[in-house]
Design a protein around this motif. Structure first.
Motif, PDB file in Angstrom:
ATOM      1  N   ASP A  52     -51.483  34.297  -7.848  1.00 54.03           N
ATOM      2  CA  ASP A  52     -52.011  33.718  -6.608  1.00 54.03           C
ATOM      3  C   ASP A  52     -53.162  34.591  -6.125  1.00 54.03           C
ATOM      4  O   ASP A  52     -52.978  35.511  -5.343  1.00 54.03           O
ATOM      5  N   TYR A  53     -54.366  34.298  -6.608  1.00 56.32           N
ATOM      6  CA  TYR A  53     -55.538  35.097  -6.236  1.00 56.32           C
ATOM      7  C   TYR A  53     -56.045  34.775  -4.828  1.00 56.32           C
ATOM      8  O   TYR A  53     -56.941  35.423  -4.327  1.00 56.32           O
ATOM      9  N   ASP A  54     -55.464  33.767  -4.169  1.00 54.19           N
ATOM     10  CA  ASP A  54     -55.887  33.418  -2.820  1.00 54.19           C
ATOM     11  C   ASP A  54     -55.218  34.294  -1.760  1.00 54.19           C
ATOM     12  O   ASP A  54     -55.568  34.228  -0.590  1.00 54.19           O
ATOM     13  N   THR A  55     -54.252  35.120  -2.184  1.00 56.39           N
ATOM     14  CA  THR A  55     -53.543  36.037  -1.289  1.00 56.39           C
ATOM     15  C   THR A  55     -53.927  37.459  -1.669  1.00 56.39           C
ATOM     16  O   THR A  55     -54.197  37.736  -2.836  1.00 56.39           O
ATOM     17  N   TRP A  57     -53.909  41.038  -3.033  1.00 56.58           N
ATOM     18  CA  TRP A  57     -53.181  41.499  -4.211  1.00 56.58           C
ATOM     19  C   TRP A  57     -51.896  42.234  -3.837  1.00 56.58           C
ATOM     20  O   TRP A  57     -50.872  42.060  -4.479  1.00 56.58           O
ATOM     21  N   GLU A  59     -49.902  41.697  -1.478  1.00 58.17           N
ATOM     22  CA  GLU A  59     -48.874  40.796  -0.952  1.00 58.17           C
ATOM     23  C   GLU A  59     -48.721  39.522  -1.781  1.00 58.17           C
ATOM     24  O   GLU A  59     -47.961  38.635  -1.410  1.00 58.17           O
ATOM     25  N   ALA A  60     -49.444  39.435  -2.870  1.00 56.27           N
ATOM     26  CA  ALA A  60     -49.444  38.205  -3.672  1.00 56.27           C
ATOM     27  C   ALA A  60     -48.315  38.194  -4.689  1.00 56.27           C
ATOM     28  O   ALA A  60     -47.673  39.210  -4.953  1.00 56.27           O
ATOM     29  N   CYS A  62     -46.699  35.281  -8.049  1.00 51.98           N
ATOM     30  CA  CYS A  62     -47.032  34.265  -9.032  1.00 51.98           C
ATOM     31  C   CYS A  62     -46.496  32.925  -8.567  1.00 51.98           C
ATOM     32  O   CYS A  62     -45.415  32.847  -7.991  1.00 51.98           O
ATOM     33  N   TYR A  86     -49.481  41.739 -11.787  1.00 53.69           N
ATOM     34  CA  TYR A  86     -49.179  42.606 -10.647  1.00 53.69           C
ATOM     35  C   TYR A  86     -48.370  43.832 -11.066  1.00 53.69           C
ATOM     36  O   TYR A  86     -47.539  44.328 -10.307  1.00 53.69           O
ATOM     37  N   GLN A  89     -48.353  46.822  -8.671  1.00 54.22           N
ATOM     38  CA  GLN A  89     -48.230  46.471  -7.254  1.00 54.22           C
ATOM     39  C   GLN A  89     -47.152  47.332  -6.588  1.00 54.22           C
ATOM     40  O   GLN A  89     -45.972  47.205  -6.875  1.00 54.22           O
ATOM     41  N   THR A  93     -43.955  42.926  -3.999  1.00 49.23           N
ATOM     42  CA  THR A  93     -43.834  41.558  -3.490  1.00 49.23           C
ATOM     43  C   THR A  93     -43.612  40.551  -4.610  1.00 49.23           C
ATOM     44  O   THR A  93     -42.740  39.684  -4.508  1.00 49.23           O
ATOM     45  N   CYS A  94     -44.377  40.661  -5.680  1.00 47.48           N
ATOM     46  CA  CYS A  94     -44.252  39.687  -6.761  1.00 47.48           C
ATOM     47  C   CYS A  94     -42.843  39.728  -7.353  1.00 47.48           C
ATOM     48  O   CYS A  94     -42.186  38.697  -7.486  1.00 47.48           O
TER      49      CYS A  94
END
Length: 190
Positions: A52-55, A57, A59-60, A62, A86, A89, A93-94
């Protein structure tokens, strides 16, 4: 490309998923005769995961929602996506979004509960499958050593992986005649 040193897969898709599971560009999948579409018209989840590249990194995670944006790497599982996209990360989160997230302090000792190809061991012809911690990011994993050998090293001429997994009784190329005799193998190597 298939040659005498290539593992065999049931399909090109199976090859892409096993041999190029962590490929960020998705090149292998795009070379298929009918590559996965980036804008499917069906409803529901995709059956694959992408980052999810719209969030942000940190806090993103898949996702498997439609439509899949173009140019995203594709993973067969949410876990492989988290590891591939991630892996560093710090927020976790992921991984925390997985259906059965791992604990912060694993309690297992010894080997993993899965096997993976040991690409660091040398050439493909002598490759074996191991369950040594940690599982490298993006590496395909299998529930048994035998299934790992079949999936990752199925075309080995001398069966090095299966000889390691099953033992000297797997084939005549496993061990010496005296080793097969001592193990009371039920194979005819004459």
């Amino acid at each position: 490309t298939v040659d005498c040193n290539s593992p065999s897969y049931s399909s090109e898709l199976a090859c892409c998923k096993a041999a190029y599971a962590g490929q960020m560009s998705g090149y292998c999948l795009m070379q298929l005769p009918s590559p996965p579409t980036m804008s499917p018209t069906e409803s529901g989840g995709l059956g694959v995961f992408y980052p999810d590249y719209d969030t942000a990194w940190t806090e993103a995670g898949c996702v498997s929602s439609r439509p899949m944006p173009s140019g995203r790497p594709v993973y067969s599982t949410m876990l492989s996506c988290c590891k591939g996209a991630y892996g560093g990360q710090m927020s976790g989160t992921c991984l925390a979004n997985l259906p059965s997230p791992p604990t912060q302090s694993p309690t297992g000792s010894g080997g993993l509960s899965v096997f993976y190809p040991n690409y660091e061991a040398g050439s493909w012809q002598v490759g074996t499958c191991i369950d040594t911690r940690p599982l490298p990011s993006g590496r395909p994993s299998y529930s048994t050593q035998e299934s790992c050998c079949s999936g990752a090293y199925g075309g080995q001429r001398d069966h090095a992986c299966m000889c390691d997994a099953v033992g000297v009784c797997y084939s005549c190329s496993c061990g010496s005649a005296s080793e097969r005799l001592a193990a009371t193998c039920d194979i005819d190597c004459d």
